[in-house]
Scaffold this motif. Structure first.
Motif, mmCIF file in Angstrom:
data_model
loop_
_atom_site.group_PDB
_atom_site.id
_atom_site.type_symbol
_atom_site.label_atom_id
_atom_site.label_comp_id
_atom_site.label_asym_id
_atom_site.label_seq_id
_atom_site.Cartn_x
_atom_site.Cartn_y
_atom_site.Cartn_z
ATOM 1 N N PHE A 125 -18.919 19.414 19.959
ATOM 2 C CA PHE A 125 -17.496 19.616 20.237
ATOM 3 C C PHE A 125 -17.161 21.106 20.261
ATOM 4 O O PHE A 125 -17.222 21.776 19.220
ATOM 5 N N PHE A 126 -16.796 21.585 21.454
ATOM 6 C CA PHE A 126 -16.431 22.994 21.636
ATOM 7 C C PHE A 126 -14.969 23.204 21.236
ATOM 8 O O PHE A 126 -14.127 22.338 21.468
ATOM 9 N N LYS A 127 -14.705 24.403 20.714
ATOM 10 C CA LYS A 127 -13.320 24.716 20.354
ATOM 11 C C LYS A 127 -12.630 25.425 21.521
ATOM 12 O O LYS A 127 -13.239 26.251 22.198
ATOM 13 N N GLY A 128 -11.363 25.080 21.731
ATOM 14 C CA GLY A 128 -10.575 25.712 22.789
ATOM 15 C C GLY A 128 -10.363 24.785 23.966
ATOM 16 O O GLY A 128 -11.314 24.210 24.489
ATOM 17 N N CYS A 129 -9.091 24.626 24.370
ATOM 18 C CA CYS A 129 -8.778 23.812 25.546
ATOM 19 C C CYS A 129 -7.540 24.394 26.224
ATOM 20 O O CYS A 129 -6.567 24.726 25.530
#
Ligand code: SF4
Length: 267
Positions: free
Chosen positions: A27-31
């Motif tokens: 799960f990558f941070k930032g959207c």
């Protein structure tokens, strides 16, 4: 050469709803989007941030704060995802990159995808589709499966409920089709926001004309993310919305199947 670094907020092993087989999801941070129904609000801010602890309290009984999100190097992620190689092989699973929006960290994502391909892992990218086309061009060859969100096909409503325009998302989807990539469309079914017959018809009609979509997954809204909003001290916009009934999900499935699409309830 410097090793690529990125910010993630979780690595989930034994995931079974993020693509085929048994998978590990990073799960990558930032959207760039701010969907009202987002079940991973801790994935929206690109930086590590404070969140109220689930378990720890101070002497006055108040929840203490902890940090969610951490910087990692690609090798660290590869060490973790490689632990379940045997399960990927036996189940035809692999690695899924999700978030947040992984395409917001293109260098890190690209590096991880290349390393996964060197290891022979199947790769899936769970994306909102909202990223410049050149980023898709950069990563496309190392992604086996795109899990591509479509939420609303009315531009005004899309901006209202996600914060961004739809045009780029549709253009990138057409590009992936042209490149003959494997794509599963994911539609969050949120009562009174995305579940109208009109929206479902618009999506069904649009997707069926693309002639390149292997399946459409319809994902019932749930309230599992609600507690996270409280822990992040952010407002939760969907207090009055309840999950769609099984009957309504079946109706929507039929409505999409009428467009000759392969539809599944759930991921
Ligand atoms: S695109 Fe996904 S991660 Fe981003 S805000 Fe919407 S639901 Fe959340």
């Amino acid at each position: 050469m410097k090793e690529a670094k990125g910010i993630i907020f979780d690595i989930k092993r034994f995931a079974v709803h993020d693509g085929p087989g048994i998978r590990t999801t990073v799960f990558f941070k930032g959207c760039p989007l701010k969907c009202w129904w987002c079940a991973n609000p801790e994935g929206q801010n690109p930086d590590p941030e404070e969140i109220l602890s689930l378990f720890n309290q101070d002497s006055e009984g108040n929840c203490t704060k902890e940090i969610i999100g951490r910087e990692v190097v690609a090798k660290e992620v590869m060490n973790e995802v490689s632990k379940d190689r045997v399960f990927y092989e036996e189940s035809e699973g692999g690695i899924t990159f999700s978030g947040g929006e992984p395409l917001l960290q293109p260098v890190f994502l690209s590096s991880l995808l290349s390393l996964c391909k060197e290891e022979g892992f199947h790769t899936a990218l769970d994306t909102s589709g909202y990223a410049p086309k050149d980023i898709f061009e950069e990563i496309i060859d190392n992604v086996d499966l795109f899990l591509y969100d479509l939420k609303l096909l009315n531009e005004e409503e899309h901006i209202k409920y996600t914060g961004v325009s739809l045009d780029l998302i549709l253009a990138n989807l057409r590009y992936l089709c042209k490149k003959k990539k494997e794509i599963i469309i994911r539609i969050p079914i949120v009562p009174s926001i995305t579940d109208s017959s009109e929206n479902i018809n618009q999506i069904g009609s649009f997707v069926s004309k693309l002639n390149c979509i292997s399946r459409v997954d319809i994902l019932p809204f749930n309230k599992m993310g609600e507690a996270k909003y409280r822990r992040l001290e952010k407002p939760y916009m969907l207090n009055n919305i309840t999950p769609p009934s099984e009957g309504r999900m079946n109706e929507i499935k039929k409505q999409l199947e009428a467009f000759d699409l392969n539809v599944k309830i759930g991921g």
